[in-house]
Design an enzyme around this catalytic site. Structure first.
Site, short mmCIF file in Angstrom:
data_model
loop_
_atom_site.label_atom_id
_atom_site.label_comp_id
_atom_site.label_asym_id
_atom_site.label_seq_id
_atom_site.Cartn_x
_atom_site.Cartn_y
_atom_site.Cartn_z
NE ARG A 150 3.38 -30.90 8.90
CZ ARG A 150 3.13 -31.73 7.90
NH1 ARG A 150 4.03 -31.92 6.95
NH2 ARG A 150 1.98 -32.39 7.84
CG HIS A 196 10.42 8.96 31.78
ND1 HIS A 196 11.64 8.44 31.41
CD2 HIS A 196 9.70 9.09 30.63
CE1 HIS A 196 11.66 8.26 30.10
NE2 HIS A 196 10.52 8.64 29.60
CD GLU A 241 1.51 -17.10 19.67
OE1 GLU A 241 0.94 -15.99 19.85
OE2 GLU A 241 0.97 -18.04 19.04
#
Lengths: 620, 620
Positions: B464, B28, B357
């Site tokens: 949980r 690039h 997140e």
């Protein structure tokens, strides 16, 4: 309804939220109570929705981006007469349609929410759909929580909707200050949200979210705003209206301890029925011209190598000329994925979503809400950016056709950041998904057509470099199929590949033939579902000796799929799994495939030669 | 260096970018040429970096968020004398350190970039690290492309850095107008970027990115700005300085056709050496007090049920009191994951990253750049939001300890949006990863300690609901281990589970015992690496009959891991894979586990009873 009647409605929505959560012994009543006035005004005066006909294309859309406020949206359904009070109280029970977070099991819910920051981008997608595809005047409303405004996906959508000037989109932000664990980043600083929206060409209005008249004015202002979307930033109080919960920390996601007292404080309002206004428009959705007789692209067997990514683009462009319901979405890499073939062929149905994969997937989900068939493409590696959106699309039971290009080390010089080595595992793990990995351009074209006919989530992996064309344009390929590409009556091993590794398997078969070993070669182009029958036949015919090679980490992809096909079969083959066995760098594709052990000269395959001979000798 | 000398340096950086890409026949260069002046001024006058000692904790950090501009950063390394011209020309060749996109194989590169929108959030993480952990005055510079500003992750980081007031962070946006496929969303509208940064408490400066004096002033202004980060939005021309490429579309990611002509146009400048200034500070990084004698939490066997998420939080809090290098990051769900135990125990090393997140993972990656050991936690379902960041962390060879809580249908009422059913597949697919899934609090505590000692990416899945404590606090568990929890001399089948399904396997063994079938039960708490030895022994002892059950979609997780352990073994057991076999809704955890076929009464397991008896009878 008068302002006072709307206030009573809001109180009832709060009461029903409390009652539903109390019946369930779980849920998020306090997050519902903050937004009850906002939603009461909406349904009483501004929403246009025919609850008796949720398929009416002129209906407004209402997306609860803060999906945990499900008691509120269910209470609204009860107030609209869509569900009974009895059903409301089944909230969160096994078998109830009223799940913990809304899903489209309910006919008035467009998409599953509950992963924050997704409903609003999807709403932006539906709003774009209204203007560019359906060409209908419906409006899209979405309710966001302030906590979820921390998700970057929200701001991708703010940028896009602002740039597109989607004045049929209204975002209501319920700034109740309190997140799950404590105060949000900005508390009641409404301006912190409004300023950012304004910087992206939005009209933003800051209001008291419990002031019925102010809410009503804000909605009217939003409806009157042309050329830009509106964000209504509303200061609210979490758990509003009940002394037990109002503006109290530690009350997130919990039913009230004393629901009776709270209901009393809320005026003990009984059931309120709202005649939600039906859409004024009776328009029919726009349909694009299509010509089912358009020929599919065809590639000459043995001709110049063709990358499957090019065949994907050309096959999709042909599909879109044949079918007016298909649309194409590009993550600003259309000259790499060849989604730009769609731009050339059917520019009205080409959508540039720029380098914003979460937005691209949200837009696709939004389009399919309105029954369009979206294909979305980017580098397979970058689809991982939106994995949570695909995960949620499974729960939305969405129809999504995804393409990931530039898979695996075979891309070569660009290096590992651009190489998807996890995508087969990602996509295969999703419930009910389809995972395709063609090795040939004609095969790719056929599979693209099959994806459009598949009702669910399908993924096609494409390859950067050209590969030989081995199948004729008239051959058929199906989701769930596999193809034996080489066989004899005396095969001693089956070599399994897909995409680039199929061609390596063919080369390896040539090598083994020189050593006097006949190898069957199977193209497992459908990784999921996998063709157990063809694999079983091949295994049985080759003494239960399989070698599977994939341009992917060894876990979760083609190798595991083959193993799973035989997991509890009576005859379980020995499967040598070849996958990328070390972190690749840059180099030529062939160099890298050799270095990571997946090419035709793969170390383990070469070592395997004598082993196969020995084993075959022993069993024959 | 004078402005003219810096201009010559910039021209040389362009020339070297062109030469490197020409040697590689890929890369690039045009994306490098636009930013060459920006980087020339930086290295000549503002960067403080000891290239002979990249481990110097006082070094500034420079992150190329636009990783595809790798020719430019490599040209800078050459100008700084860190690499030779000869090595520069190995760009993108097999075995070269100069990969297509930068990776930390090079000692002056902190993290791999190339997935857009990641370098800048990581830079923000390092800047926070400087202030809160290292407590050193180094500065963090990052170069962004304008295309990548469409990624929401950029704006998560803008919001965070603005909120934190990170005045040691400078973001340089190279607005060269042209993306990969065409013009970006905002073209040369610098204000569209600057306004959004300002709305998030940033100082923003709009400049001509080819004006050496203006660039210098902007950097000085950034250095002088207190209390807020600075974004320098620079108007540049892609492919600047060469007539073949300047502001031309269709030139992205391509070497020049006529490099010689371009080099001529760039003044044919020869090698330029820059004495990059070394850090002025000689400070040592802050160290937190720790006490290795702090006891680990211990849970009583057979006591009240304890959720492994609680044991995770308590075990981590103890670990952090024992080790000063460990830090905890929370996605605003610390009261659910129990990351808030860390907040209670060691608040200085607790970081609230809110519902973002991608930012949480970026911050964690940034912290480990500076040798801190980060644990980041959220619901396992929402870790999928940052999957691309974990994928890139693999390439960065980062040390990351991840926790995902609330896994699987066993969470119950919240419904499928909150249930991770793909996380084992996601994490297992990553090269070199560790995947742990404990079933017991004492085991969880031990595994948390092991994660901190593991140099790489490790993931622990937590549950949980409370589960029985079956292991004593003195038992040891290791990455790569498994534990036989029930066995006899007469076992006819092996039941394999992990987490919740281990306890179901124990119950199922009880049921089978009533039918006269002895079952061995194996706890495969380390899903990756998996304990092949223990599994093989169990299989051999039970006639090659295995049943594996997991609270996860059936693909890519524990079941596939077990199958892989035997893929090409001489003896390959029959493996019945039980996983979530339909889209779950809400309900009680036990109801859902039953409905999806993974509990002790699983349909297939019940059907299996007679089958095992028959098979066992036949083989015995």
């Amino acid at each position: 309804m008068t302002n006072e009647e709307i206030h009573q409605l809001a109180q009832r929505l709060r009461i029903d939220s409390i009652r539903a959560a109390a019946a369930a012994s779980s849920g998020h009543p306090t997050s519902s109570m903050s937004a009850a006035d906002l939603m009461a005004v909406l349904m009483a005066r501004h929403l246009r929705y025919d609850y008796s006909n949720p398929e009416n294309p002129n209906n407004d859309h209402l997306i609860f981006s803060k999906g945990h406020a499900s008691p509120l949206v269910y209470a609204m359904f009860a107030a609209a007469g869509a569900i009974t009070d009895e059903e409301l109280l089944t909230f969160r029970q096994f078998g109830s349609r009223l799940e913990g977070h809304p899903t489209p099991i309910l006919p008035w819910v467009d998409v599953a929410t509950g992963s924050l920051g997704q409903g609003m981008p999807i709403a932006a997608g539906i709003a774009l759909c209204a203007r560019e595809l359906d060409r209908l005047p419906y409006r899209v409303w979405t309710l966001c929580g302030d906590s979820e405004m921390a998700e970057g996906s929200i701001w991708e959508a703010v940028e896009h909707a602002g740039k597109e000037g989607l004045d049929n989109l209204v975002v209501v932000v319920d700034v109740n200050r309190l997140g799950q664990r404590g105060e949000t980043m900005h508390g009641w600083n409404l301006q912190s949200y409004a300023d950012r929206a304004r910087a992206s060409n939005w009209h933003a209005i800051e209001i008291d979210g419990h002031d019925i008249a102010a809410i009503d004015r804000a909605y009217s202002e939003a409806e009157a705003t042309a050329g830009r979307p509106t964000m209504i930033v509303a200061r609210t109080i979490k758990g509003y209206g009940a002394s037990e919960t109002a503006d109290k920390e530690g009350k997130h996601g919990q039913p009230l301890k004393d629901p009776e007292k709270a209901i009393e404080e809320l005026g003990n309002v009984g059931p309120v029925h709202v005649d939600v206004a039906k859409p004024e428009s009776a328009g029919t959705p726009h349909r694009f011209d299509a010509d089912p007789s358009v020929a599919l692209p065809a590639y000459e067997v043995g001709g110049d190598p063709v990358p499957t990514r090019l065949a994907f683009g050309q096959g999709l462009a042909a599909l879109m000329r044949r079918r007016g319901d298909v649309v194409g979405l590009d993550g600003e890499v259309g000259n790499s994925t060849h989604m730009e073939e769609v731009l050339k062929a059917t520019p009205e149905r080409y959508f540039e979503v720029y380098i914003a994969e979460q937005m691209m997937l949200s837009q696709a989900v939004g389009f399919q809400v309105r029954n369009w068939t979206p294909f979305a493409a980017t580098f397979a590696a970058f689809l991982s950016r939106g994995y949570d959106f695909v995960r949620m699309a499974v729960i939305s039971q969405a129809k999504l056709c995804l393409n990931g290009s530039h898979a695996g080390v075979s891309i070569g010089e660009d290096g590992p950041s651009q190489m998807a080595l996890e995508d087969l595992a990602e996509m295969r793990a999703l419930g009910g998904s389809v995972v395709l990995y063609p090795s040939d351009p004609n095969q790719t074209v056929k599979l693209v057509q099959a994806m459009a006919d598949h009702d669910g989530i399908s993924y096609i992996r494409s390859t950067r470099s050209g590969m030989p064309t081995i199948y004729g344009p008239d051959e058929e390929f199906r989701i769930g199929g596999a193809r034996v590409v080489r066989e004899s009556d005396d095969d001693q091993v089956t070599l399994i590949g897909a995409g680039v590794t199929l061609h390596e398997a063919i080369k390896a078969a040539d090598t083994l033939a020189q050593e006097g070993i006949n190898a069957r070669v199977v193209d497992v182009y459908s990784v999921k579902p996998i063709d157990v029958e063809t694999l079983t036949a091949a295994s049985n015919a080759t003494g239960g000796r399989l070698v599977v090679s994939e341009d992917h980490w060894p876990e979760g992809g083609l190798g595991d799929a083959v193993l799973s096909a035989f997991a509890d079969a009576d005859e379980r083959p020995r499967v040598v799994k070849l996958g990328v066995d070390k972190l690749p760098g840059s180099g030529k594709g062939a160099e890298l495939m050799h270095a990571v052990g997946i090419d035709a000269d793969a170390r383990r395959l070469v070592e395997l030669g004598p082993q196969i001979t020995t084993t075959a000798g022993a069993t024959r």
